[in-house]
Write a protein that holds these residues in place. Structure first.
Motif, short mmCIF file in Angstrom:
data_model
loop_
_atom_site.label_atom_id
_atom_site.label_comp_id
_atom_site.label_asym_id
_atom_site.label_seq_id
_atom_site.Cartn_x
_atom_site.Cartn_y
_atom_site.Cartn_z
N CYS A 6 86.20 45.75 86.35
CA CYS A 6 85.09 44.92 86.79
C CYS A 6 84.65 45.35 88.18
O CYS A 6 85.47 45.80 88.99
CB CYS A 6 85.52 43.46 86.77
N ILE A 28 87.52 39.37 80.73
CA ILE A 28 87.46 40.83 80.75
C ILE A 28 88.84 41.42 80.95
O ILE A 28 89.27 42.33 80.23
CB ILE A 28 86.49 41.32 81.85
N ASP A 101 68.13 44.87 86.66
CA ASP A 101 68.86 45.76 87.57
C ASP A 101 68.00 46.94 87.99
O ASP A 101 67.98 47.34 89.16
CB ASP A 101 70.14 46.27 86.90
N SER A 137 79.35 39.29 83.28
CA SER A 137 79.62 40.55 83.97
C SER A 137 80.54 40.40 85.17
O SER A 137 81.25 41.35 85.53
CB SER A 137 78.29 41.19 84.42
N ASP A 208 72.81 38.29 85.29
CA ASP A 208 72.11 38.73 84.08
C ASP A 208 70.91 37.81 83.81
O ASP A 208 70.96 36.61 84.06
CB ASP A 208 73.06 38.68 82.88
N ALA A 255 78.47 47.96 88.46
CA ALA A 255 79.60 48.45 87.67
C ALA A 255 79.68 49.97 87.70
O ALA A 255 80.74 50.54 87.43
CB ALA A 255 79.48 47.96 86.22
N THR A 289 80.24 47.91 79.13
CA THR A 289 79.13 47.01 79.39
C THR A 289 79.20 45.78 78.51
O THR A 289 79.90 45.76 77.49
CB THR A 289 77.77 47.70 79.15
N VAL A 290 78.47 44.76 78.91
CA VAL A 290 78.40 43.52 78.14
C VAL A 290 77.26 43.62 77.14
O VAL A 290 76.14 43.97 77.49
CB VAL A 290 78.18 42.32 79.08
N CYS A 292 76.84 45.80 74.64
CA CYS A 292 76.39 47.17 74.51
C CYS A 292 76.06 47.50 73.06
O CYS A 292 76.59 46.92 72.12
CB CYS A 292 77.44 48.12 75.07
#
Length: 362
Positions: A6, A28, A101, A137, A208, A255, A289-290, A292
């Motif tokens: 992370c 995570i 982002d 995340s 996010d 990340a 990744t979250v 993905c």
């Protein structure tokens, strides 16, 4: 030990002998350490393999000549190897993030902004403004902010109308007769405005989905200009009840910080047509990744199943099986990662190199 999975790089993770793996309340960390300490077997489609059968794997995979590779939690050592593979023409590197982002990064590159670090947030901030959702995340960020006794306000999603209203409040402008349906929202924005403008050091964290879909570029620009305006002018007595000197600073937790840093060191830029790739990812190192998308091959991390990856290859994970270093997501410090556990599987960057070298020779 320091968690390698992370951008926060939490250093209070303790491994235990249970199936859960770690003594920390983080989804995570629990998922990733469990997969690292109890790796699934290699898989091709829905068939499990007893070993890394390279001939069979290379025959059945349909990778491009220069496959697109993603590694969101790359270490510095892995980032250097990835850049070397890209420069040799064996892979392309996937760097793009979600639309918000990308928009924030573009705004920062064009207009600049005042940044802060995680340490500054804990020791100097008297308010944290979280925009969007950080639970997926950065699952322990709010927990750590609360533990540091830093007040926090959250905005689920910042609309263009809300940004326009905040700009208007700053200039002393407002709708004198708002519609009843808009009155509650306006009152909420007034309270937010007063809370923000009464702070002396406010850290802004972008999570996010911070902006409405399709408005990311203009919203990030409006937000940057609003914060710049607030940094340039002290809050007046009429605005917050007393004269306050404000400092508003962004906290970016990336990340891909280690990978981006290595590319800047070696190329003095992030984008090069020789290795940067906007196309769909074909190979993923770790569960990086979250949410993905599906890939051809996943190397290391939890096995996402055939619907997430046609092929899964177990591998040694830096920070668990090998010692390494990473740059924390805010870019402020380099963290040592311990490698205390043995594994029969090769490091994931070695698996990638063997895979792409074998494919290129066919």
């Amino acid at each position: 030990m320091t968690c390698p999975f992370c951008p926060l790089g939490c250093d209070d993770v303790t491994l235990n002998g249970s199936q859960r793996g770690v003594d920390v309340a983080c989804e995570i960390a629990v998922r990733q350490f469990h997969a690292a300490l109890n790796p699934p077997l290699p898989r091709l489609g829905d068939q499990t393999l007893d070993a890394l059968d390279w001939e069979r794997i290379e025959t059945q995979l349909q990778l491009s000549d220069r496959p697109v590779v993603e590694c969101g939690a790359a270490t510095i050592e892995e980032a250097k190897r990835l850049e070397s593979l890209a420069s040799a023409g064996l892979i392309r590197i996937h760097l793009s993030g979600n639309p918000a982002d990308v928009a924030v990064a573009q705004t920062a590159g064009r207009d600049g902004f005042l940044a802060t670090t995680l340490g500054d947030l804990f020791f100097h901030a008297d308010l944290v403004w979280v925009i969007g959702d950080v639970s997926a995340s950065l699952p322990r960020l709010t927990q750590r902010i609360t533990a540091a006794a830093v007040p926090m306000v959250s905005t689920a999603q910042l609309s263009l109308a809300a940004l326009t209203a905040l700009h208007g409040f700053t200039g002393g402008q407002s709708d004198a007769n708002p519609a009843e349906s808009e009155s509650n929202e306006r009152d909420s924005l007034v309270r937010l405005f007063q809370r923000l403008r009464s702070s002396c050091y406010c850290a802004i964290v972008i999570g996010d989905l911070p902006f409405q879909e399709g408005t990311e570029v203009i919203a990030s620009e409006m937000l940057q200009r609003l914060l710049h305006r607030w940094n340039e002018t002290s809050a007046t007595t009429d605005q917050v009840g007393s004269s306050t000197s404000n400092r508003f600073r962004w906290l970016q937790m990336d990340a891909q910080q280690s990978l981006r840093s290595v590319l800047r060191w070696r190329h003095n830029q992030l984008c090069s047509l020789q290795w940067a790739a906007p196309e769909s990812v074909e190979i993923r190192l770790g569960d990086s990744t979250v949410g993905c998308a599906a890939v051809q091959v996943q190397i290391g991390g939890p096995d996402p199943g055939p619907e997430g990856a046609m092929c899964y290859l177990p591998a040694g994970i830096p920070g668990v099986h090998q010692a390494a270093t990473k740059i924390r997501g805010d870019g402020s410090v380099t963290l040592p990662l311990l490698g205390q556990h043995e594994t029969k599987w090769p490091p994931r960057i070695d698996v990638l190199q063997r895979l792409v070298a074998g494919q290129s020779s066919r």
